[in-house]
Design a protein around this motif. Structure first.
Motif, PDB file in Angstrom:
ATOM      1  N   ALA A  22      -5.740  18.442  -1.217  1.00  0.00           N
ATOM      2  CA  ALA A  22      -6.590  17.637  -2.092  1.00  0.00           C
ATOM      3  C   ALA A  22      -5.845  17.203  -3.348  1.00  0.00           C
ATOM      4  CB  ALA A  22      -7.850  18.433  -2.476  1.00  0.00           C
ATOM      5  N   ASN A  23      -5.031  18.099  -3.902  1.00  0.00           N
ATOM      6  CA  ASN A  23      -4.281  17.754  -5.114  1.00  0.00           C
ATOM      7  C   ASN A  23      -3.236  16.676  -4.837  1.00  0.00           C
ATOM      8  OD1 ASN A  23      -5.620  19.544  -6.835  1.00  0.00           O
ATOM      9  ND2 ASN A  23      -4.270  21.249  -6.323  1.00  0.00           N
ATOM     10  N   GLY A  62       0.805  -1.221   0.000  1.00  0.00           N
ATOM     11  CA  GLY A  62       0.000   0.000   0.000  1.00  0.00           C
ATOM     12  C   GLY A  62       0.834   1.265   0.000  1.00  0.00           C
ATOM     13  N   ILE A  63       0.177   2.367  -0.311  1.00  0.00           N
ATOM     14  CA  ILE A  63       0.821   3.678  -0.415  1.00  0.00           C
ATOM     15  C   ILE A  63       0.573   4.457   0.863  1.00  0.00           C
ATOM     16  CG2 ILE A  63       1.027   5.770  -1.799  1.00  0.00           C
ATOM     17  CD1 ILE A  63       1.782   3.195  -3.272  1.00  0.00           C
ATOM     18  N   GLY A  64       1.663   4.916   1.489  1.00  0.00           N
ATOM     19  CA  GLY A  64       1.541   5.701   2.713  1.00  0.00           C
ATOM     20  C   GLY A  64       1.189   7.152   2.418  1.00  0.00           C
ATOM     21  N   ARG A  76      -1.610  10.832  -4.974  1.00  0.00           N
ATOM     22  CA  ARG A  76      -1.386   9.600  -4.216  1.00  0.00           C
ATOM     23  C   ARG A  76      -2.358   8.510  -4.637  1.00  0.00           C
ATOM     24  NH1 ARG A  76      -3.930   7.407  -0.042  1.00  0.00           N
ATOM     25  NH2 ARG A  76      -2.771   6.010   1.365  1.00  0.00           N
ATOM     26  N   GLN A  77      -3.614   8.890  -4.884  1.00  0.00           N
ATOM     27  CA  GLN A  77      -4.620   7.909  -5.276  1.00  0.00           C
ATOM     28  C   GLN A  77      -4.269   7.255  -6.609  1.00  0.00           C
ATOM     29  OE1 GLN A  77      -7.138   6.830  -3.341  1.00  0.00           O
ATOM     30  NE2 GLN A  77      -7.533   5.294  -4.933  1.00  0.00           N
ATOM     31  N   LEU A  78      -3.565   8.003  -7.479  1.00  0.00           N
ATOM     32  CA  LEU A  78      -3.137   7.418  -8.755  1.00  0.00           C
ATOM     33  C   LEU A  78      -2.292   6.169  -8.539  1.00  0.00           C
ATOM     34  CD1 LEU A  78      -2.103  10.583 -10.829  1.00  0.00           C
ATOM     35  CD2 LEU A  78      -4.083   9.109 -11.225  1.00  0.00           C
ATOM     36  N   VAL A 119       5.606  17.062 -12.101  1.00  0.00           N
ATOM     37  CA  VAL A 119       5.904  15.844 -11.347  1.00  0.00           C
ATOM     38  C   VAL A 119       5.479  14.663 -12.205  1.00  0.00           C
ATOM     39  CG1 VAL A 119       5.648  16.970  -9.113  1.00  0.00           C
ATOM     40  CG2 VAL A 119       3.682  15.787 -10.119  1.00  0.00           C
ATOM     41  N   ILE A 120       6.257  13.595 -12.134  1.00  0.00           N
ATOM     42  CA  ILE A 120       5.969  12.388 -12.911  1.00  0.00           C
ATOM     43  C   ILE A 120       5.908  11.206 -11.948  1.00  0.00           C
ATOM     44  CG2 ILE A 120       6.746  10.847 -14.749  1.00  0.00           C
ATOM     45  CD1 ILE A 120       8.109  13.196 -16.075  1.00  0.00           C
ATOM     46  N   PRO A 121       4.735  10.613 -11.765  1.00  0.00           N
ATOM     47  CA  PRO A 121       4.615   9.472 -10.841  1.00  0.00           C
ATOM     48  C   PRO A 121       5.290   8.220 -11.418  1.00  0.00           C
ATOM     49  CG  PRO A 121       2.487  10.558 -11.178  1.00  0.00           C
ATOM     50  CD  PRO A 121       3.412  11.059 -12.247  1.00  0.00           C
TER      51      PRO A 121
END
Length: 484
Positions: free
Chosen positions: A463-464, A400-402, A469-471, A419-421
């Protein structure tokens, strides 16, 4: 009467598809027996049982050694008797601390990644996720917290003034006890058990599986496997979470040797240019390539074109293992430095190499100094060099993502770059969080399209950042096909 199931999934992808197309909403439960979430441990050796050092060590052996796959009636009965004896007179708070320590040191490495996927898929469907076990809370609650599971049903131990008495508080959650506890929980929370899911591995949990409308069998013992076949229940197979083998140690040693040799060759190959950046890029290219080859680790990349343009950029990656510092430079192919925690400067291998390639080290314990150290990073980006940073700030105990820190986003905004995930999958499997040993395998990396943060409203920052993070979670649950 339980609703009819139109199809019986027998692999993880089909099971996930069935959850997504099945009943949705909080009135649907997803009940996981702990043995379907954590791969069990071997019991303590006779030598260790005979020569235990103290009561705390005995308690640790009892808690860890009873996390087993396919517990029998006799094995569980012996655990209860041993728990009553060894945990008696111990403060609850100390056992809570012991459970957390055991999770962070050992249990986390035994979490099934497949279980994490199922848990997150159920959560996305709005289901009420429940962890149910015949064990104690000291063994399971730390894992539940890391997995984001709010509801935990377990065998309670009686206490007086916060100290265990040596007896259970009520009946154990074994066989019908677990099914009864789930039935009571469902009634208290308005859940429709006939539309709900249950996951278990042992014939002892046949009452629980028979209760649910969607029973799923995971790595079953022989008796449960037979019963599942007779009932036409889906059977899933999760990969065992094995400890390192001698070959893994040898490959890791070869990998470190390859890293040093490749790094030296890379620097020498570009030394004639007298340009530190070219030498640094060659160091990373040859060093990481040699390391991956020696350890037998293959990278499978999706969206490689997003790593090449636009540049410079802030590359954000989810931090899973110490091997991330090998994976990122190989995938991004040069023109990148990073930001790391100050503690890495003490690493005799990675510390000097990271200094050479221009990594900025920050002291996470001192916010003022950390912000001051990041100021030159903005100029680095403006000068054309990209930055790779882990916005979580630390390695995860699960896939999972913290929570994301906002520092990397502020840097990108100030420098006027996107930014590039970069989403990493499987790295925590080939190299466990607290280990330097690498296992042979494949690491998946997805590089997502760039995100323009220069127009973000400061009032919408939280929110942004959460949307970015949700991505990562969405990508982990819906993995894109590889480029080749």
């Amino acid at each position: 009467m339980a609703e009819q199931r139109p199809a019986v999934p027998t692999d993880l992808a089909a099971a996930i598809a069935a959850i997504r197309s099945g009943p949705q909403g909080p009135e649907v439960a997803a009940v996981f027996d702990f043995a379907t979430v954590v791969d069990g441990f071997e019991p303590p050796s006779l030598w260790r049982r005979t020569f235990r050092r103290d009561k705390r060590a005995t308690a640790a052996d009892t808690l860890l050694g009873s996390i087993r796959n396919g517990l029998t009636d006799g094995e569980y009965g012996r655990f209860v008797q041993q728990a009553m004896r060894t945990l008696a007179d111990q403060p609850e708070a100390e056992l809570d601390e012991l459970g957390t320590r055991l999770f962070r040191q050992q249990i986390y490495g035994h979490l099934y990644p497949e279980a994490w996927q199922l848990i997150r898929t159920h959560a996305t469907a709005g289901h009420t996720v429940v962890l149910a076990t015949a064990l104690t809370r000291f063994q399971v609650e730390p894992a539940a917290a890391e997995l984001g599971i709010e509801h935990v049903l377990y065998t309670r131990m009686a206490t007086t003034d916060g100290v265990l008495t040596g007896f259970t508080d009520g009946k154990t959650l074994w066989r019908n006890g677990k099914a009864d506890a789930v039935r009571e929980f469902a009634a208290a929370h308005g859940l429709d058990i006939t539309r709900s899911y249950a996951y278990a591995d042992s014939i002892a949990d046949l009452p629980l599986l028979s209760l649910a409308g969607h029973p799923v069998v995971v790595n079953p013992d022989h008796q449960l496997g037979t019963a599942a076949a007779e009932q036409n229940w889906p059977i899933l197979t999760f990969r065992p979470r094995r400890p390192p083998r001698p070959a893994d140690y040898l490959r890791t040693i070869a990998g470190f040797a390859g890293l040093l040799a490749g790094a030296l060759f890379g620097v020498l190959s570009k030394s004639y240019t007298r340009q530190r950046r070219k030498m640094a890029d060659a160091l990373m290219a040859y060093g990481t390539g040699a390391t991956l080859g020696a350890t037998g680790i293959r990278l499978r990349v999706s969206g490689a074109e997003n790593a090449r343009a636009p540049r410079p950029a802030v590359f954000l990656f989810n931090h899973q293992s110490q091997f991330d510092v090998i994976i990122l430079p190989k995938v991004l192919e040069g023109g990148v430095t990073g930001i790391g925690k100050k503690e890495l400067t003490k690493n005799p291998l990675f510390g000097p190499l990271m200094r050479f390639v221009g990594v900025t080290f920050i002291d996470r314990a001192n916010t003022t100094q950390a912000k001051a150290a990041l100021a030159p990073v903005v100029q680095t980006l403006r000068d054309g060099l990209s930055i790779a940073v882990a916005p979580e700030g630390t390695r995860s105990y699960t896939p999972g993502i913290g929570p994301f820190k906002k520092g990397a986003f502020h840097i990108a905004i100030q420098a006027g770059v996107p930014v590039i995930p970069v989403v990493i999958r499987n790295a925590g499997e080939i190299n466990w969080r607290n280990s330097m040993i690498a296992r042979k395998g494949t690491v998946d990396v997805a590089i997502l399209p760039p995100i323009d943060v220069t127009t973000w409203n400061p009032n919408d920052m939280d929110a942004n950042v959460e949307a970015v993070r949700q991505l990562y979670t969405d990508t982990l649950l819906n993995w894109p096909p590889p480029d080749h």
